[in-house]
Design an enzyme around this catalytic site. Structure first.
Site, PDB file in Angstrom:
ATOM      1  N   HIS A 126       0.836  -1.194   0.000  1.00 13.29           N
ATOM      2  CA  HIS A 126       0.000   0.000   0.000  1.00 13.29           C
ATOM      3  C   HIS A 126       0.874   1.248   0.000  1.00 13.29           C
ATOM      4  CE1 HIS A 126       1.029  -0.035   4.221  1.00 13.29           C
ATOM      5  NE2 HIS A 126       0.309  -1.114   4.461  1.00 13.29           N
TER       6      HIS A 126
HETATM    7  P1  TYD Z   1      -2.319  -3.835   7.352  1.00 13.30           P
HETATM    8  O1  TYD Z   1      -2.329  -2.399   6.954  1.00 13.30           O
HETATM    9  O2  TYD Z   1      -2.756  -4.838   6.338  1.00 13.30           O
HETATM   10  O3  TYD Z   1      -0.875  -4.231   7.876  1.00 13.30           O
HETATM   11  P2  TYD Z   1       0.508  -4.227   7.050  1.00 13.30           P
HETATM   12  O4  TYD Z   1       0.527  -2.994   6.226  1.00 13.30           O
HETATM   13  O5  TYD Z   1       1.544  -4.206   8.103  1.00 13.30           O
HETATM   14  O6  TYD Z   1       0.578  -5.461   6.234  1.00 13.30           O
HETATM   15  O7  TYD Z   1      -3.194  -3.965   8.663  1.00 13.30           O
HETATM   16  C1  TYD Z   1      -3.797  -5.172   9.096  1.00 13.30           C
HETATM   17  C2  TYD Z   1      -5.093  -4.841   9.832  1.00 13.30           C
HETATM   18  O8  TYD Z   1      -4.843  -4.081  11.003  1.00 13.30           O
HETATM   19  C3  TYD Z   1      -6.044  -4.032   8.984  1.00 13.30           C
HETATM   20  O9  TYD Z   1      -7.361  -4.524   9.209  1.00 13.30           O
HETATM   21  C4  TYD Z   1      -5.957  -2.633   9.530  1.00 13.30           C
HETATM   22  C5  TYD Z   1      -5.559  -2.850  10.972  1.00 13.30           C
HETATM   23  N1  TYD Z   1      -4.686  -1.783  11.513  1.00 13.30           N
HETATM   24  C6  TYD Z   1      -5.169  -0.922  12.490  1.00 13.30           C
HETATM   25  O10 TYD Z   1      -6.356  -1.016  12.918  1.00 13.30           O
HETATM   26  N2  TYD Z   1      -4.357   0.032  12.994  1.00 13.30           N
HETATM   27  C7  TYD Z   1      -3.083   0.184  12.564  1.00 13.30           C
HETATM   28  O11 TYD Z   1      -2.341   1.084  13.056  1.00 13.30           O
HETATM   29  C8  TYD Z   1      -2.584  -0.704  11.548  1.00 13.30           C
HETATM   30  C9  TYD Z   1      -1.173  -0.567  11.032  1.00 13.30           C
HETATM   31  C10 TYD Z   1      -3.423  -1.674  11.071  1.00 13.30           C
END
Ligand code: TYD
Length: 140
Positions: free
Chosen positions: A53
């Site tokens: 992302h």
């Molecule tokens: P995600 O953005 O997919 O993690 P990464 O980029 O590390 O692979 O996040 C996984 C899940 O956690 C998603 O449902 C969003 C949630 N999340 C939060 O609620 N707060 C946060 O600060 C983060 C980073 C993720």
């Protein structure tokens, strides 16, 4: 835009002594923003790709406080790969850079500092949409 000029490798000082190592990171000093949120990623094995992302508002500093991982950054025109392999090393990522984190070692604990509270709507999770927004020329 030269992608190597968009991110920054940070090297933190070490206040360790004979009792062990101590690394301190302070917002707006060692980290180029005010820290609003901290999260950490562990238990991801070497097959997993995280991230995938870009963020409209969030800047990040990534630190592998234990173990190692790799970060692929992509600005829509070119990519680069940075290996996080030392607890004193930080990787600063500005807004609007696409990123993947992968190749996590078994003992990897990836600490992430950011300047925002969580807001899912500032994430761009579709690479084609990202390319459109930055006018990128890479193939989706
Ligand atoms: P995600 O953005 O997919 O993690 P990464 O980029 O590390 O692979 O996040 C996984 C899940 O956690 C998603 O449902 C969003 C949630 N999340 C939060 O609620 N707060 C946060 O600060 C983060 C980073 C993720």
């Amino acid at each position: 835009m030269n992608i190597k000029k968009q991110y920054q490798i940070l090297e933190f000082g070490d206040l360790g002594d004979e009792r062990g190592q101590l690394v301190v990171v302070e917002g707006e000093k060692d980290i180029p923003f005010e820290i609003q949120r901290v999260f950490y990623i562990y238990g991801s094995d070497s097959q997993v790709i995280r991230g995938q992302h870009a963020n409209r508002k969030s800047e990040f500093v990534l630190i592998n406080v234990s173990g190692t991982s790799k970060v692929r950054v992509d600005n829509g025109f070119e990519e680069d790969i940075i290996e996080l392999n030392r607890p004193r090393m930080g990787l600063y990522l500005p807004t609007m850079l696409w990123k993947d984190m992968y190749d996590f070692s078994e003992d990897s604990v990836l600490l992430v500092l950011t300047n925002t509270h969580y807001d899912g709507s500032e994430y761009i999770r579709d690479y084609e949409e990202y390319l459109r927004e930055v006018g990128g020329t890479r193939k989706p």
